[in-house]
Scaffold this motif. Structure first.
Motif, short mmCIF file in Angstrom:
data_model
loop_
_atom_site.label_atom_id
_atom_site.label_comp_id
_atom_site.label_asym_id
_atom_site.label_seq_id
_atom_site.Cartn_x
_atom_site.Cartn_y
_atom_site.Cartn_z
N GLN A 375 -3.09 3.32 0.54
CA GLN A 375 -4.48 3.41 1.02
C GLN A 375 -5.19 2.08 0.82
O GLN A 375 -4.85 1.10 1.50
CB GLN A 375 -5.20 4.57 0.33
N ASP A 376 -6.17 2.02 -0.07
CA ASP A 376 -6.95 0.80 -0.25
C ASP A 376 -6.39 -0.12 -1.34
O ASP A 376 -7.09 -1.02 -1.81
CB ASP A 376 -8.41 1.14 -0.60
N ASP A 451 -7.56 -6.12 3.31
CA ASP A 451 -7.46 -5.73 4.72
C ASP A 451 -7.30 -4.23 4.78
O ASP A 451 -6.81 -3.60 3.85
CB ASP A 451 -6.27 -6.43 5.39
N PRO A 452 -7.75 -3.59 5.88
CA PRO A 452 -7.64 -2.13 5.98
C PRO A 452 -6.19 -1.71 6.07
O PRO A 452 -5.32 -2.44 6.54
CB PRO A 452 -8.40 -1.82 7.28
N ALA A 453 -5.94 -0.49 5.58
CA ALA A 453 -4.58 0.05 5.62
C ALA A 453 -4.18 0.30 7.06
O ALA A 453 -4.99 0.76 7.87
CB ALA A 453 -4.51 1.35 4.82
#
Length: 465
Positions: A375-376, A451-453
């Motif tokens: 995830q994050d 960065d986003p998953a």
């Protein structure tokens, strides 16, 4: 804490509201009963006056007509009895004068006494109101005029008023809770909330936090002063520790460099000097780690917004470590390397060196290194297949100078994982140690992703691919 205070205050407010509403409800019910009783008492007095002459003469036809007319007009049965409790005139048939409640009222009336005021007309009281007046001539009781007053309409009015009272009570309770109880509870608990927030800040490492103590109760002021003294002592202790480590590493660096130069010269003449040179190098590495540990707990400010790809940085470092492991006949497995960007200020080489060195010394091959995306978070995972650690030891991983009881005879300083934890914390990460599924130890460095998953690929796209 706030919920507990509300749970104590709200029932108290409800009890107070009920204590205030009960007299009001009783006043409404009693007032309605009194109003009906007074109005029908006047009618009963009129019938008592009218019945005086027919009771003496025996001509009751007119009296019966008046009773019937009154019954039709007010829906209230009327009957007249003589002193022997015989019904002389009535607006309806079937009157039972021997019914206990009616008989008691008639006995009181024929004795020359007036009715007592009836009780409050609550909605659940369905009995008719009995209103009677004695028929008197020259002080002698000739009989009684009795009205059986229905109470349905009056009880309906009382019920409506009680619903209005109940609605007003609920509305008042809501306003009191919202306008008084909650602000009061918030005001009472604000010092404790401030102290709770400050405690969490201290737990996260912000030792310079302080709480206000002015304008508060003596107990809270003492508690705040104690907390501030504790935070100050912790901050001073941490500062002294940092200064000591920094000063010690700085003071040791110069004599170690000088000693290494001299021993390098002696190593050409004596093979034994090479062992001293190895010890000097080992001391140099310890001093370098102490210096790193002294400043690694300072949080990162600013930095490169794009960061670095952790998988790429780990892969580059593993090239050298693969050769080191191969030279010692140890198996190093490179697992999944999922892309994920982390803070560029992270000293990933130092972290990986510590983890792989510990796995080689204290664990057993194969050692597997992976970079995963959760995830994050971007997770650097290093797993060995050694004996692992107990649950108590797992809780102590990362403490300075701590070493497991199984490894105290082996060379080491107990600073490696402390440096790793401090370095991860510096960029907002954390260290998680868990036992492996088939034995051994799993160390995870969980770092916040910049960065986003990536979104999961649909099943159809995966099939086509």
């Amino acid at each position: 804490m706030r919920r507990r205070l509300l749970q104590s205050l709200v029932p108290l407010v409800i009890l107070l509201a009920i204590a205030a509403a009960l007299p009001l409800a009783n006043y409404v019910a009693s007032g309605a009963s009194r109003t009906l009783f007074v109005s029908r008492s006047n009618d009963a007095d009129w019938f008592a006056d009218v019945a005086e002459s027919p009771l003496q003469s025996g001509d009751i036809a007119t009296l019966r007509q008046l009773a019937v007319r009154y019954h039709k007009l007010y829906n209230t049965p009327v009957f007249i009895v003589d002193v022997d409790n015989r019904v002389i005139a009535t607006s309806r048939s079937g009157v039972n004068v021997n019914e206990p409640k009616l008989r008691a009222e008639l006995d009181r009336t024929l004795a020359g006494r007036l009715n007592d005021e009836p009780p409050a007309l609550w909605p659940w009281r369905t009995a008719d109101m009995i209103v009677s007046r004695p028929v008197v001539n020259n002080g002698r009781v000739l009989g009684a005029a009795v009205l059986m007053v229905p109470t349905d309409d009056t009880r309906a009015d009382v019920q409506r008023w009680l619903l209005v009272v109940l609605g007003g009570l609920l509305l008042s309770l809501g306003l009191v809770v919202l306008g008084v109880v909650q602000p009061v509870s918030r005001w009472v608990l604000k010092p404790l909330q401030d102290l709770d927030n400050a405690t969490h800040q201290v737990a996260r490492g912000a030792l310079d936090i302080r709480v206000r103590t002015d304008g508060r109760a003596p107990e809270l002021r003492r508690l705040g002063d104690s907390f501030n003294s504790m935070a100050l002592s912790l901050n001073q202790s941490r500062q002294r520790e940092r200064e000591f480590v920094a000063d010690a590493s700085h003071q040791l660096r110069t004599p170690l460099t000088s000693a290494r130069i001299h021993i390098e010269g002696l190593s050409r003449l004596s093979p034994t000097a090479r062992f001293a040179l190895a010890d000097i190098d080992r001391l140099g590495r310890i001093v370098q780690r102490l210096s790193r540990l002294a400043g690694s707990d300072r949080p990162v400010e600013g930095g490169d917004a794009e960061g670095m790809d952790l998988a790429e940085a780990v892969s580059e470092r593993l090239i050298g470590w693969s050769a080191v492991y191969a030279a010692d006949d140890l198996e190093l497995i490179v697992g999944k390397m999922q892309p994920g960007r982390v803070a560029s200020e992270l000293e990933i080489d130092d972290i990986l060196d510590v983890l792989l060195d510990n796995a080689a010394k204290y664990g057993q091959p194969p050692v597997e290194v992976s970079v995963l995306r959760d995830q994050d978070e971007v997770v650097l995972q290093v797993r060995d297949h050694g004996l692992g650690l107990s649950s108590n030891d797992l809780k102590k991983i990362g403490e300075r100078f701590w070493r497991s009881t199984h490894h105290r005879e082996m060379p080491g300083t107990g600073l490696g994982l402390a440096i790793v934890r401090a370095e991860a914390t510096r960029v907002g990460g954390r260290v998680v140690a868990t036992p492996g599924a088939g034995g051994g130890l799993v160390i995870e460095i969980r770092l916040p992703a910049l960065d986003p998953a990536p979104l999961p690929m649909p099943a159809e796209a995966q099939h086509r691919r």
